[in-house]
Write an enzyme that holds these catalytic residues in place. Structure first.
Site: not given
Length: 735
Positions: A24-26, A29-30, A44, A138
């Protein structure tokens, strides 16, 4: 690699049933998920708190489009997606292999033929994107999955069409500092040449085990990306010469992906033959493990703080395992610690209520400490200016957090409910509280605007009219720093002159002052001059500040990186005393100032007390204690600190005499860098991925539970330990 589902995760999206969390990030969630026929996917979703924002929905849709453009040969095949759903989601192929950074950590730098083959295949992947007028923006080791068939490029969260700046804040550096191009680091247009620069950084990492511009604070990395020569130590001369051209500061001097692929002169057939045996074994292991995962859902948190289980402290889970995604994540979202528990092959489903069914196995107190996570809230993983740590601010029953360059939000400390959403862009060093309101500079509406200080109330986060307007100072200077507020007086460091064009950073022609501002009257009480900072310096003037009675206690960082403790009169700003503090790494002291009504307990050097009145040393426990100690905390006339090889020690705040040293022999591995958290019944000490509860009266360590985070704070009235990690804030029980 896999983590349990939380109680409020969806059960199904589309035709896919959720099995486990991958990270999970900004943005979202995956999950690992499966369809009824058995297709296994990485799914995702977007966080609910941003799903209502049209800009973030547009970004998610572009991510879906970019994933489809890259296709199944060079990326993860897109099986299904619904960017218009209430919870937008994307289902892609589950990639069988580790991310490149995990691969290098496992097997070491790749042999040159493997690096050249990797580079040639990644050139083909980027060419496919660029021919569709898409740039990745990125590219980094964690966004490249290594499979037996070749690399897969993933995570298109900030990919966009060439020339489209609408989703990028003007002047902002979106991406990962260690692998950014110089033009991207200054917020300029990112063209295919920028992706080539990032690709060269990735290949440097693959060939040498380190990035071309080292590691460290984001501000330092951004500076080296723009001005320093790349470090290609470890690469062969021929490969280094090619990478150096790709890492040219001028985009026009870099080769295209087609030119680079030709110069790599690599065979891309039989990619697996180029890979080390350890890496091939790991790929095979991951392929087998994914079919052994069974659903497990954590129960909802109890209404009252549960008693931590009485268990022996077990071997620690590494911070990397807790805070990074497992290799199975096709989208490479950084895991946020909570629930990132290596859990595989549990028998039976156990899903829905968190209880064991017949034949199932759930986390057992007799086997290892359990997760006593009460709640977790994701934060944006934006770059932190000046390396200031994320520090929660106690606002009555709330916890307010400024997530780096992101926005403020307030969270109910008991329930974890976000009571109000972001109201603006305020960095950690710009926000303070008196426990009743938050104070921060207003967002500049133009260049060189007067500095205005605004407040926000706890009930809704509604902004109030500015409490002060400081016409002589510039709101556009990002290094303005709010230190603390007490008894209606705000203390801050503010600059005069123009903001730096090399944001972030000072300029040598700025004038700086320490100010006291009456927030009720909106008037300046006093000012004291501060030294000028040299051009492009990113050292803030102060590491911490706190008011005790009529004294303002400060930790000031000098231009040469030294640290001094100062005590000033709150009524006049007059300096009472000033003395150096011996510390080799000033960054470790940011936000850490421990005082009571008589003494300062420095967070560097031996455990000791300095008198507030004159700076004289009242006592020094280092005379009696042989081991090093970490940063102290004080409560009820007792000072607590972690001593090397011992664990927590408690000493009398007035005399420095030892009251107790931790018993039980479990404190030898305690983290010296993390101060203890003090409750009413226990003192809590961090050991890797655990918090150990030590009886406050006797020093006996009897309990432990798993907890993720880099910094821990007590919210006494809510009975919570507030944990802050790289992109999350969470809560554990405090007793």
């Amino acid at each position: 690699m896999f983590s349990p589902l939380t109680h409020d995760d969806p059960h199904q999206l589309g035709v896919y049933r959720l099995i486990a969390r991958l990270g999970s990030g900004g943005m979202g969630t995956v999950y690992l998920a499966r369809s009824a026929p058995g297709r296994t996917v990485a799914l995702k979703t977007m966080h609910a708190r941003i799903a209502t924002d049209p800009a973030f929905r547009t970004r998610f849709r572009l991510e879906v489009d970019a994933a489809r453009v890259i296709g199944p040969l060079h990326g993860a095949q897109v099986f299904d997606a619904d960017p218009l759903a209430q919870t937008p989601w994307l289902a892609t192929q589950y990639v069988l292999g580790p991310p490149l950074d995990d691969a290098i950590a496992l097997s070491g730098p790749l042999p040159e033929p493997a690096v050249r083959a990797l580079g040639a295949l990644l050139c083909a992947a980027l060419s496919q994107l660029h021919h569709s007028d898409v740039v990745h923006r990125d590219l980094k080791p964690s966004n490249i999955m290594i499979t037996a068939d070749g690399p897969k490029v993933i995570d298109f969260g900030i990919a966009r069409a060439m020339g489209d700046d609408r989703l990028t804040r003007t002047g902002a550096a979106a991406g990962t500092p260690a692998f950014m191009s110089p033009e991207q680091a200054t917020g300029q247009e990112h063209t295919p040449a920028g992706d080539v620069f990032a690709l060269a950084g990735v290949l440097t990492y693959a060939a040498t085990g380190h990035g071309p511009f080292g590691s460290g604070k984001p501000a330092d990395l951004l500076y080296r990306v723009r001005y320093a020569d790349a470090d290609l130590t470890g690469a062969s001369p021929s490969l280094a010469a090619l990478l150096a051209r790709c890492l040219s500061k001028a985009p026009a001097d870099r080769p295209t992906t087609t030119e680079l692929a030709a110069q790599l002169s690599a065979s891309t057939t039989g990619f697996a033959h180029h890979l080390p045996q350890a890496l091939l074994t790991d790929i095979a292991r991951r392929a087998a493990e994914v079919w052994r995962v069974r659903p497990y859902r954590l129960p909802p948190p109890a209404d009252t703080s549960p008693e931590p289980p009485t268990v022996p402290v077990s071997p620690a889970i590494s911070r990397r395992k807790l805070l990074t995604v497992g290799g199975g994540s096709v989208l490479g979202v950084a895991a946020a610690g909570a629930g990132t528990w290596t859990w595989l092959g549990r028998q039976g489903s156990g899903e829905g209520n968190g209880k064991a069914t017949h034949g199932s196995q759930t986390p057992s107190a007799s086997a290892a400490p359990k997760w006593d996570l009460l709640w977790q809230v994701q934060l944006s993983p934006d770059v932190l200016l000046h390396g200031m740590p994320l520090t929660p601010l106690i606002l009555g029953d709330l916890v307010a957090v400024s997530d780096g360059m992101g926005s403020m939000r307030a969270i109910d400390a008991r329930s974890g409910k976000v009571t109000w959403e972001p109201f603006g862009k305020n960095r950690t060093h710009e926000v303070v509280t008196d426990g009743k309101q938050l104070y921060f500079p207003t967002a500049p509406m133009g260049d060189n605007e007067p500095l205005a200080i605004t407040a926000a109330g706890p009930s809704s986060g509604d902004l109030e009219p500015p409490v002060a307007r400081l016409k002589e100072f510039n709101e556009d200077i990002y290094e303005n720093q709010l230190l603390c507020v007490a008894d209606g007086v705000l203390y801050l460091a503010a600059g005069q002159g123009k903001g730096s064009e090399d944001y972030p950073g000072f300029t040598s022609d700025q004038s700086w002052f320490l100010l006291a501002v009456d927030v009720r009257a909106g008037k300046e009480r006093w000012r004291q001059p501060l030294p000028r900072r040299p051009d492009k310096s990113t050292r803030l003037h102060f590491l911490a500040g706190q008011v005790v009675g009529n004294r303002l206690v400060l930790m000031q960082e000098t231009n040469d990186g030294k640290v001094r403790i100062q005590v000033r009169d709150t009524r006049t700003g007059k300096l009472h005393w000033d003395q150096p503090l011996a510390v080799s790494e000033p960054d470790t002291l940011k936000g850490r100032l421990t005082v009571d009504d008589r003494y300062i307990f420095p967070s560097a050097g031996p455990l000791r007390a300095l008198r507030l009145s004159d700076g004289g040393e009242a006592w020094n426990a280092g005379d009696d204690r042989s081991g090093r100690t970490g940063p102290p905390m004080v409560k009820n006339n007792v000072v607590y600190a972690v001593e090397e090889g011992v664990g927590v020690v408690a000493v009398d705040a007035a005399t420095g005499k030892l009251r107790w040293a931790e018993k039980g022999g479990k404190g030898a591995g305690a983290d010296l860098a993390t101060p203890p958290v003090i409750g009413t019944r226990y003192v809590y000490s961090r050991s890797a991925a655990q918090l150990r509860a030590i009886e406050i009266r006797t020093g006996t360590a009897t309990q432990a539970y798993k907890a993720a985070g880099d910094r821990f704070f007590a919210h006494a009235s809510a009975g919570r330990i507030i944990a802050v990690g790289e992109a999350f804030v969470a809560a554990y029980p405090l007793q």
